[in-house]
Design a protein around this motif. Structure first.
Motif, PDB file in Angstrom:
ATOM      1  N   ARG A   1       0.711  -0.897   0.051  1.00  0.00           N
ATOM      2  CA  ARG A   1      -0.121   0.380  -0.260  1.00  0.00           C
ATOM      3  C   ARG A   1       0.626   0.940   0.240  1.00  0.00           C
ATOM      4  NH1 ARG A   1      -2.723  -1.043   4.705  1.00  0.00           N
ATOM      5  NH2 ARG A   1      -4.109  -2.690   3.482  1.00  0.00           N
ATOM      6  N   HIS A   2       1.652   1.461   0.823  1.00  0.00           N
ATOM      7  CA  HIS A   2       3.398   1.889   0.529  1.00  0.00           C
ATOM      8  C   HIS A   2       4.292   2.415  -0.482  1.00  0.00           C
ATOM      9  CE1 HIS A   2       0.489   3.253   4.364  1.00  0.00           C
ATOM     10  NE2 HIS A   2       1.292   2.130   4.658  1.00  0.00           N
ATOM     11  N   VAL A   3       4.211   1.571  -0.850  1.00  0.00           N
ATOM     12  CA  VAL A   3       5.707   0.990  -1.527  1.00  0.00           C
ATOM     13  C   VAL A   3       5.302  -0.375  -2.442  1.00  0.00           C
ATOM     14  CG1 VAL A   3       8.432   0.524  -2.195  1.00  0.00           C
ATOM     15  CG2 VAL A   3       7.309   1.780   0.191  1.00  0.00           C
ATOM     16  N   ALA A   4       4.824  -0.172  -3.454  1.00  0.00           N
ATOM     17  CA  ALA A   4       4.315  -0.878  -4.477  1.00  0.00           C
ATOM     18  C   ALA A   4       5.310  -2.329  -4.790  1.00  0.00           C
ATOM     19  CB  ALA A   4       3.816  -0.825  -5.703  1.00  0.00           C
ATOM     20  N   ASP A   5       6.172  -1.492  -4.979  1.00  0.00           N
ATOM     21  CA  ASP A   5       8.172  -2.847  -5.250  1.00  0.00           C
ATOM     22  C   ASP A   5       8.487  -3.707  -3.966  1.00  0.00           C
ATOM     23  OD1 ASP A   5       8.221  -1.490  -6.960  1.00  0.00           O
ATOM     24  OD2 ASP A   5      10.418  -0.788  -6.721  1.00  0.00           O
ATOM     25  N   ALA A   6       7.491  -3.065  -2.809  1.00  0.00           N
ATOM     26  CA  ALA A   6       7.890  -4.778  -1.651  1.00  0.00           C
ATOM     27  C   ALA A   6       7.167  -5.276  -1.995  1.00  0.00           C
ATOM     28  CB  ALA A   6       7.093  -3.945  -0.861  1.00  0.00           C
ATOM     29  N   GLY A   7       6.312  -5.866  -3.082  1.00  0.00           N
ATOM     30  CA  GLY A   7       5.811  -7.114  -3.285  1.00  0.00           C
ATOM     31  C   GLY A   7       6.842  -7.618  -4.034  1.00  0.00           C
ATOM     32  N   SER A   8       8.346  -7.586  -4.784  1.00  0.00           N
ATOM     33  CA  SER A   8       9.182  -8.110  -4.393  1.00  0.00           C
ATOM     34  C   SER A   8       9.986  -8.490  -3.873  1.00  0.00           C
ATOM     35  CB  SER A   8      10.250  -7.060  -5.137  1.00  0.00           C
ATOM     36  OG  SER A   8       9.643  -6.926  -6.591  1.00  0.00           O
ATOM     37  N   TYR A   9       9.817  -8.122  -2.589  1.00  0.00           N
ATOM     38  CA  TYR A   9      10.488  -9.264  -0.699  1.00  0.00           C
ATOM     39  C   TYR A   9       9.639  -9.897  -0.621  1.00  0.00           C
ATOM     40  CZ  TYR A   9      13.471  -5.373  -3.730  1.00  0.00           C
ATOM     41  OH  TYR A   9      13.909  -4.835  -4.375  1.00  0.00           O
ATOM     42  N   ALA A  10       8.108  -9.115  -0.427  1.00  0.00           N
ATOM     43  CA  ALA A  10       6.737 -10.083   0.549  1.00  0.00           C
ATOM     44  C   ALA A  10       6.201 -10.892  -1.061  1.00  0.00           C
ATOM     45  CB  ALA A  10       6.297  -9.479   1.588  1.00  0.00           C
ATOM     46  N   PRO A  11       5.708 -11.969  -0.155  1.00  0.00           N
ATOM     47  CA  PRO A  11       5.925 -13.097   0.790  1.00  0.00           C
ATOM     48  C   PRO A  11       7.761 -12.889   0.690  1.00  0.00           C
ATOM     49  CG  PRO A  11       5.605 -14.140  -1.275  1.00  0.00           C
ATOM     50  CD  PRO A  11       5.202 -13.163  -1.728  1.00  0.00           C
ATOM     51  N   VAL A  12       7.992 -13.902   1.849  1.00  0.00           N
ATOM     52  CA  VAL A  12       9.376 -13.650   2.274  1.00  0.00           C
ATOM     53  C   VAL A  12       9.932 -15.657   1.384  1.00  0.00           C
ATOM     54  CG1 VAL A  12       9.478 -11.991   3.920  1.00  0.00           C
ATOM     55  CG2 VAL A  12       9.361 -15.186   4.242  1.00  0.00           C
ATOM     56  N   THR A  13      11.207 -15.351   1.117  1.00  0.00           N
ATOM     57  CA  THR A  13      12.297 -16.048   1.066  1.00  0.00           C
ATOM     58  C   THR A  13      12.966 -17.408   2.569  1.00  0.00           C
ATOM     59  OG1 THR A  13      12.216 -16.335  -1.354  1.00  0.00           O
ATOM     60  CG2 THR A  13      14.306 -17.557  -0.348  1.00  0.00           C
ATOM     61  N   ILE A  14      12.642 -18.428   2.606  1.00  0.00           N
ATOM     62  CA  ILE A  14      13.052 -18.871   3.323  1.00  0.00           C
ATOM     63  C   ILE A  14      14.189 -20.186   2.693  1.00  0.00           C
ATOM     64  CG2 ILE A  14      13.392 -20.376   6.006  1.00  0.00           C
ATOM     65  CD1 ILE A  14      10.865 -18.657   6.781  1.00  0.00           C
ATOM     66  N   LEU A  15      15.188 -20.208   3.282  1.00  0.00           N
ATOM     67  CA  LEU A  15      16.544 -20.974   1.537  1.00  0.00           C
ATOM     68  C   LEU A  15      16.559 -22.163   3.847  1.00  0.00           C
ATOM     69  CD1 LEU A  15      17.636 -22.621  -0.255  1.00  0.00           C
ATOM     70  CD2 LEU A  15      19.354 -20.833   0.420  1.00  0.00           C
ATOM     71  N   ILE A  16      16.714 -23.339   3.630  1.00  0.00           N
ATOM     72  CA  ILE A  16      17.372 -24.710   4.684  1.00  0.00           C
ATOM     73  C   ILE A  16      18.272 -25.230   3.746  1.00  0.00           C
ATOM     74  CG2 ILE A  16      16.583 -25.971   6.080  1.00  0.00           C
ATOM     75  CD1 ILE A  16      13.691 -24.139   4.828  1.00  0.00           C
ATOM     76  N   GLN A  17      18.626 -25.448   3.901  1.00  0.00           N
ATOM     77  CA  GLN A  17      20.340 -26.206   3.459  1.00  0.00           C
ATOM     78  C   GLN A  17      20.546 -27.270   4.560  1.00  0.00           C
ATOM     79  OE1 GLN A  17      23.372 -24.762   2.667  1.00  0.00           O
ATOM     80  NE2 GLN A  17      24.743 -26.019   1.632  1.00  0.00           N
ATOM     81  N   GLU A  18      20.683 -28.536   4.453  1.00  0.00           N
ATOM     82  CA  GLU A  18      21.375 -29.414   5.054  1.00  0.00           C
ATOM     83  C   GLU A  18      22.824 -29.508   4.953  1.00  0.00           C
ATOM     84  OE1 GLU A  18      21.000 -34.436   5.870  1.00  0.00           O
ATOM     85  OE2 GLU A  18      20.815 -34.045   4.010  1.00  0.00           O
ATOM     86  N   LEU A  19      23.669 -29.504   6.211  1.00  0.00           N
ATOM     87  CA  LEU A  19      25.308 -29.060   5.481  1.00  0.00           C
ATOM     88  C   LEU A  19      25.860 -31.270   5.872  1.00  0.00           C
ATOM     89  CD1 LEU A  19      25.807 -26.578   8.127  1.00  0.00           C
ATOM     90  CD2 LEU A  19      25.845 -26.188   5.744  1.00  0.00           C
TER      91      LEU A  19
END
Length: 178
Positions: A109-127
């Motif tokens: 609503r305030h910054v349309a470009d926020a749609g590029s970052y939300a939803p968020v990404t969580i990366l889970i890696q097995e070491l």
């Protein structure tokens, strides 16, 4: 007339390493992020007639961290097709796209470009040692160039919720600002 802008965006990435096994960390994340039937939920959301009804449906569907999984990508699947492929380590790599339609609406609503970052990404890696690495890029840092206090405040709340969950499931101590 068309134009192009190039913005330099410095993203702040949190990397949490844990001795906890991949499955325990992933299960812990799913303990805080719900996994609703997104198609059904979005159909219901589209049929709402008020913001209050919309918000209520989202609140009912979200997990304890205020998020729901929109997409679960098993990135290691490309490697499992040919385990003899160069670089194959037999490890898991999952990318979760998670969000909250109300939170996304508050930011866009305030910054349309926020749609590029939300939803968020969580990366889970097995070491290789059996532990797990979790990476998260903060929305607050991605929105910094837009200098919008309202969007930043919402992004900070989102980052705080996500990082609290990730720190809890990895056993990492809370540290520094989002």
């Amino acid at each position: 007339m068309a134009s192009e802008q190039v913005l330099g965006i410095s993203v702040r990435r949190h990397v949490l390493d844990s001795e906890r096994p991949f499955s325990a960390v992933l299960d812990g994340i799913f303990g805080g992020i719900s996994q609703p039937d997104i198609g059904l939920l979005f159909s219901k959301l589209a049929a709402t007639t008020s913001y209050q009804e919309f918000s209520s449906l989202v609140a009912h569907a979200q997990g304890s961290a205020g998020l729901m999984v929109f997409l679960h990508l098993d990135l290691d699947q490309a490697l499992t097709i040919d385990p003899q492929a160069p670089g194959w380590t037999g490890r898991r790599l999952v990318r979760l796209i998670a969000g909250n339609p109300v939170t996304m609406g508050e930011m866009t609503r305030h910054v349309a470009d926020a749609g590029s970052y939300a939803p968020v990404t969580i990366l889970i890696q097995e070491l290789p040692d059996g532990g797990t690495r979790v990476a998260y890029d903060t929305v607050t840092s991605a929105l910094a160039p837009y200098h919008n206090a309202a969007a930043t405040q919402t992004a900070q709340r989102l980052d705080t919720e996500v990082l609290a969950l990730l720190r809890e499931v990895t056993g990492a101590p809370g540290s520094g600002p989002a």
